[in-house]
Design a protein around this motif. Sequence first.
Motif, PDB file in Angstrom:
ATOM      1  N   ASP A  21       0.824  -1.212   0.000  1.00  0.00           N
ATOM      2  CA  ASP A  21       0.000   0.000   0.000  1.00  0.00           C
ATOM      3  C   ASP A  21       0.859   1.263   0.000  1.00  0.00           C
ATOM      4  O   ASP A  21       0.507   2.245  -0.647  1.00  0.00           O
ATOM      5  CB  ASP A  21      -0.932   0.025   1.214  1.00  0.00           C
ATOM      6  CG  ASP A  21      -2.127  -0.892   1.066  1.00  0.00           C
ATOM      7  OD1 ASP A  21      -2.413  -1.345  -0.060  1.00  0.00           O
ATOM      8  OD2 ASP A  21      -2.789  -1.161   2.093  1.00  0.00           O
ATOM      9  N   GLU A  59      -0.387  -8.323  10.798  1.00  0.00           N
ATOM     10  CA  GLU A  59      -1.827  -8.515  10.669  1.00  0.00           C
ATOM     11  C   GLU A  59      -2.068  -9.534   9.580  1.00  0.00           C
ATOM     12  O   GLU A  59      -1.273  -9.668   8.660  1.00  0.00           O
ATOM     13  CB  GLU A  59      -2.518  -7.209  10.239  1.00  0.00           C
ATOM     14  CG  GLU A  59      -2.651  -6.180  11.306  1.00  0.00           C
ATOM     15  CD  GLU A  59      -3.478  -4.978  10.832  1.00  0.00           C
ATOM     16  OE1 GLU A  59      -4.029  -5.005   9.717  1.00  0.00           O
ATOM     17  OE2 GLU A  59      -3.550  -4.004  11.592  1.00  0.00           O
ATOM     18  N   VAL A  61      -4.212 -10.274   6.475  1.00  0.00           N
ATOM     19  CA  VAL A  61      -5.060  -9.593   5.503  1.00  0.00           C
ATOM     20  C   VAL A  61      -5.320 -10.566   4.363  1.00  0.00           C
ATOM     21  O   VAL A  61      -4.382 -11.024   3.711  1.00  0.00           O
ATOM     22  CB  VAL A  61      -4.375  -8.308   4.970  1.00  0.00           C
ATOM     23  CG1 VAL A  61      -5.254  -7.622   3.936  1.00  0.00           C
ATOM     24  CG2 VAL A  61      -4.033  -7.363   6.105  1.00  0.00           C
ATOM     25  N   SER A  62      -6.568 -10.897   4.140  1.00  0.00           N
ATOM     26  CA  SER A  62      -6.960 -11.854   3.093  1.00  0.00           C
ATOM     27  C   SER A  62      -6.176 -13.160   3.214  1.00  0.00           C
ATOM     28  O   SER A  62      -5.695 -13.712   2.227  1.00  0.00           O
ATOM     29  CB  SER A  62      -6.758 -11.246   1.704  1.00  0.00           C
ATOM     30  OG  SER A  62      -7.502 -10.070   1.557  1.00  0.00           O
ATOM     31  N   GLY A  63      -6.017 -13.625   4.448  1.00  0.00           N
ATOM     32  CA  GLY A  63      -5.338 -14.892   4.683  1.00  0.00           C
ATOM     33  C   GLY A  63      -3.823 -14.828   4.629  1.00  0.00           C
ATOM     34  O   GLY A  63      -3.153 -15.837   4.797  1.00  0.00           O
ATOM     35  N   ARG A  64      -3.263 -13.645   4.402  1.00  0.00           N
ATOM     36  CA  ARG A  64      -1.811 -13.481   4.338  1.00  0.00           C
ATOM     37  C   ARG A  64      -1.338 -12.590   5.483  1.00  0.00           C
ATOM     38  O   ARG A  64      -1.981 -11.595   5.816  1.00  0.00           O
ATOM     39  CB  ARG A  64      -1.398 -12.815   3.020  1.00  0.00           C
ATOM     40  CG  ARG A  64      -1.766 -13.635   1.790  1.00  0.00           C
ATOM     41  CD  ARG A  64      -1.331 -12.959   0.527  1.00  0.00           C
ATOM     42  NE  ARG A  64       0.123 -12.870   0.502  1.00  0.00           N
ATOM     43  CZ  ARG A  64       0.800 -12.089  -0.308  1.00  0.00           C
ATOM     44  NH1 ARG A  64       0.171 -11.311  -1.163  1.00  0.00           N
ATOM     45  NH2 ARG A  64       2.119 -12.067  -0.293  1.00  0.00           N
ATOM     46  N   GLU A  65      -0.222 -12.970   6.069  1.00  0.00           N
ATOM     47  CA  GLU A  65       0.348 -12.143   7.128  1.00  0.00           C
ATOM     48  C   GLU A  65       1.119 -10.991   6.495  1.00  0.00           C
ATOM     49  O   GLU A  65       1.931 -11.193   5.597  1.00  0.00           O
ATOM     50  CB  GLU A  65       1.279 -12.963   8.017  1.00  0.00           C
ATOM     51  CG  GLU A  65       1.750 -12.185   9.227  1.00  0.00           C
ATOM     52  CD  GLU A  65       2.553 -13.021  10.197  1.00  0.00           C
ATOM     53  OE1 GLU A  65       3.485 -12.452  10.801  1.00  0.00           O
ATOM     54  OE2 GLU A  65       2.263 -14.221  10.343  1.00  0.00           O
ATOM     55  N   ARG A  66       0.823  -9.785   6.960  1.00  0.00           N
ATOM     56  CA  ARG A  66       1.490  -8.592   6.450  1.00  0.00           C
ATOM     57  C   ARG A  66       1.892  -7.705   7.622  1.00  0.00           C
ATOM     58  O   ARG A  66       1.219  -7.679   8.633  1.00  0.00           O
ATOM     59  CB  ARG A  66       0.563  -7.781   5.546  1.00  0.00           C
ATOM     60  CG  ARG A  66       0.133  -8.512   4.313  1.00  0.00           C
ATOM     61  CD  ARG A  66      -0.827  -7.644   3.530  1.00  0.00           C
ATOM     62  NE  ARG A  66      -1.357  -8.367   2.404  1.00  0.00           N
ATOM     63  CZ  ARG A  66      -1.149  -8.014   1.150  1.00  0.00           C
ATOM     64  NH1 ARG A  66      -0.444  -6.966   0.868  1.00  0.00           N
ATOM     65  NH2 ARG A  66      -1.668  -8.722   0.183  1.00  0.00           N
TER      66      ARG A  66
END
Length: 115
Positions: A21, A59, A61-66
Amino acid sequence: MSLSKFFILCVLHQRPMHGYDVAREVEATTNGCCSPTEGTIYPVLREFEEGGYVTAASEVVSGRERKVYTLTDKGRAAFKVAVDAWMDVTRCLVDAEKMIAGAPGEVGSTPGCCP
């Protein structure tokens, strides 16, 4: 401070975000003039984290760790210093443009350029 670092602080000043982002927001903010890659963004974010300018929290997010990066008070202060410095540069550029646009023989007539 480089422009890419400045723009990273700038977009993080708006809200916390993850690296992808940050890159997209910098590109949008600069109308595509600055389009940082992952190879640019993540080393700067790591540097900012190590320097205490941002914090990072994981976190999903959409099943992915970010990692989501948030500007700290130190980061906000650094951004203010950077804005002040770039405003000085901008004033110098505006003065230089006036000198260039002036009539022949008036070059140097704009006082205070690049103090």
